[in-house]
Write a protein that holds these residues in place. Structure first.
Motif, short mmCIF file in Angstrom:
data_model
loop_
_atom_site.label_atom_id
_atom_site.label_comp_id
_atom_site.label_asym_id
_atom_site.label_seq_id
_atom_site.Cartn_x
_atom_site.Cartn_y
_atom_site.Cartn_z
N MET A 1 -4.49 2.93 11.56
CA MET A 1 -4.89 1.65 12.11
C MET A 1 -3.75 0.63 12.09
O MET A 1 -3.53 -0.11 13.06
N VAL A 2 -2.97 0.60 11.02
CA VAL A 2 -1.86 -0.36 10.94
C VAL A 2 -0.78 -0.01 11.95
O VAL A 2 -0.20 -0.91 12.59
N HIS B 1 -4.43 -1.00 -2.10
CA HIS B 1 -5.03 -1.11 -0.77
C HIS B 1 -5.99 -2.30 -0.65
O HIS B 1 -5.99 -2.99 0.38
N THR C 1 0.79 -1.24 0.00
CA THR C 1 0.00 0.00 0.00
C THR C 1 0.82 1.29 0.00
O THR C 1 0.35 2.32 -0.49
N TRP D 1 -5.88 3.96 6.94
CA TRP D 1 -5.07 2.76 6.84
C TRP D 1 -3.81 2.88 7.68
O TRP D 1 -3.49 2.00 8.49
N ALA E 1 -5.60 -5.29 2.07
CA ALA E 1 -6.70 -5.72 2.94
C ALA E 1 -6.92 -7.22 2.84
O ALA E 1 -7.23 -7.89 3.83
N THR F 1 -11.43 0.40 3.12
CA THR F 1 -10.90 -0.10 1.85
C THR F 1 -12.01 -0.21 0.79
O THR F 1 -11.72 -0.19 -0.41
N ILE G 1 -10.10 -1.05 9.01
CA ILE G 1 -9.29 -1.12 7.77
C ILE G 1 -10.12 -1.69 6.63
O ILE G 1 -10.15 -1.14 5.52
N TRP G 2 -10.81 -2.78 6.89
CA TRP G 2 -11.61 -3.40 5.83
C TRP G 2 -12.76 -2.49 5.40
O TRP G 2 -13.12 -2.46 4.22
N ARG H 1 -9.14 -2.79 15.08
CA ARG H 1 -8.44 -2.01 14.05
C ARG H 1 -8.67 -2.62 12.66
O ARG H 1 -8.87 -1.91 11.68
#
Length: 420
Positions: free
Chosen positions: A344-345, A400, A239, A341, A404, A309, A305-306, A301
């Motif tokens: 959260m990562v 991205h 990403t 993204w 995911a 995306t 993210i999902w 988290r």
């Protein structure tokens, strides 16, 4: 100690005055972290005329920043874990200002390359130091929100940069767009050094001198032996190229594809980061609330993210857009999705490794993600000259979702295995 702890825990998730001050200064450091790197991209067309900087030369300027930025990430995280955030952030803030000043003083491409190279070195330690501070001072159900509070100020760098740089350049020349933030950055660095003399009490204290007992080599082993860590790294490898591409080429796209003047860029391009910062703040707040209600932090988290995306398909529309407002809308979606993204990562990574290795883990993840970004962006100038902006945008729009999928495959399978 009890008084310091009360500052942190009083009224649930509210923060005491001292910690709020430190968060404000950390946010200001992140402001210049974002602002300083944006100056060259906003002035791309101006520098093309003033300094003879074409797309290939502009790619060199990006590479000159990213190469040391990436390489130093392998070491900066370990240095932060070893020496802490006070002296490291002060030094990095002053070095960022010096680099920005050098770029503004340059009279040739070589001078600008030197300035960008030094800026890459300086910026490599900022995010690891910030993340370590957040995980030291805040509980699990507070971290994403505290992290995003500093990111709000960071995002102001993205919001303020287009109108401010356009105004300063049109009023006094492009060099002042470098000189002013360089001077302000020195002030912020010195204020941080003075304010951070008093260390806040950790919400979850470490055993005494734990960091001193963990060697640098042990920190690297703790990170590199972890399968969840490698999964996050792979997601960043996929990403990061599009996020860096967006940051450095969005203004060029708007000027060259849609014909925006520098003044018009200043009027419009503050909106995507402004809208994104409130969106990501909401995402972080939802994430922390899920954790507070008993959802496992990593899963909380991941769910966010999902969700964000799902916006990625809108990016495919960008190359065919002729309407300026629609283009700005899509830019807003890109900014929101990519920033959510990253937030959260980063918070996920901090929760998956021992605290003594948090900054090391963030540094390694950022470094390896940056390698793929520099490879992608190193060829973008040539690709745009040959085929236009459509090819890199179409490729980037798929990255991205691919990241995911990687996260889903590993963490859902891990959950199923643990359930068995």
């Amino acid at each position: 100690m009890e008084k310091g702890q009360a500052l942190l825990t009083r009224e649930g998730n509210k923060f005491g005055l001292f910690i709020s001050l430190l968060l404000l200064l950390l946010g200001c450091i992140l402001f210049f972290f974002s602002f300083d790197r944006q100056i060259v991209s906003i002035l791309k067309t101006t520098l093309m005329h003033e300094m003879g900087v074409g797309n290939k030369e502009y790619s060199l300027l990006i590479t000159a920043f990213m190469l040391p930025y990436i390489v130093m990430y392998f070491f900066s995280g370990a240095l932060v874990d070893k020496f802490g955030s006070r002296c490291v952030l002060t030094f990095l803030m002053l070095l960022m200002s010096i680099a920005t000043l050098i770029t503004g003083l340059a009279h040739s491409l070589t001078g600008m390359l030197i300035g960008r190279f030094i800026l890459g070195i300086a910026e490599s330690g900022v995010v690891p130091a910030l993340t370590l501070a957040i995980f030291t001072w805040f509980r699990a159900e507070q971290r994403a929100f505290a992290f995003q509070l500093t990111n709000i100020i960071q995002s102001l760098g993205l919001i303020v940069a287009p109108p401010f740089i356009a105004w300063v350049t049109l009023a006094g020349g492009w060099r002042w767009a470098f000189f002013i933030p360089a001077a302000a950055g020195i002030v912020v660095g010195l204020l941080w050094f003075l304010a951070s003399r008093r260390q806040p009490t950790s919400a979850e204290p470490l055993p005494e001198k734990e960091d001193d007992r963990v060697s640098t080599l042990q920190r690297y082993k703790l990170v590199l032996a972890s399968a969840p860590v490698w999964t996050l790294i792979i997601a960043r490898l996929l990403t990061d190229p599009f996020w860096f591409f967006y940051q450095y080429w969005q203004i060029g796209f708007m000027q060259e594809k849609l014909g925006l003047s520098l003044a018009r860029v200043g009027e419009l391009m503050w909106f995507p980061p402004l809208a994104a910062v409130f969106g990501v703040l909401l995402v972080c707040r939802i994430s922390d609330r899920l954790v507070a209600r008993g959802v496992e932090p990593t899963r909380a988290r991941l769910n966010l993210i999902w969700t964000v995306t799902c916006l990625a398909p809108l990016i495919f529309l960008l190359p065919t857009v002729q309407n300026i407002w629609l283009a700005v809308g899509i830019m807003t979606v890109i900014n929101f999705m990519c920033t959510a993204w990253l937030s959260m990562v980063t918070i996920m990574m901090g929760g998956l490794v021992p605290r003594a290795a948090i900054a090391t883990a963030i540094g390694i993840m950022s470094a390896l993600g940056g390698i793929s970004a520099i490879l992608f962006n190193g060829f973008v100038g040539t690709i745009i000259d040959a085929f236009g902006y459509a090819v890199p945008i179409y490729i980037g729009a798929m990255l991205h979702p691919a990241g995911a999928i990687v996260l889903a495959v590993y963490f859902l399978r891990r959950k199923n295995n643990q359930g068995e």
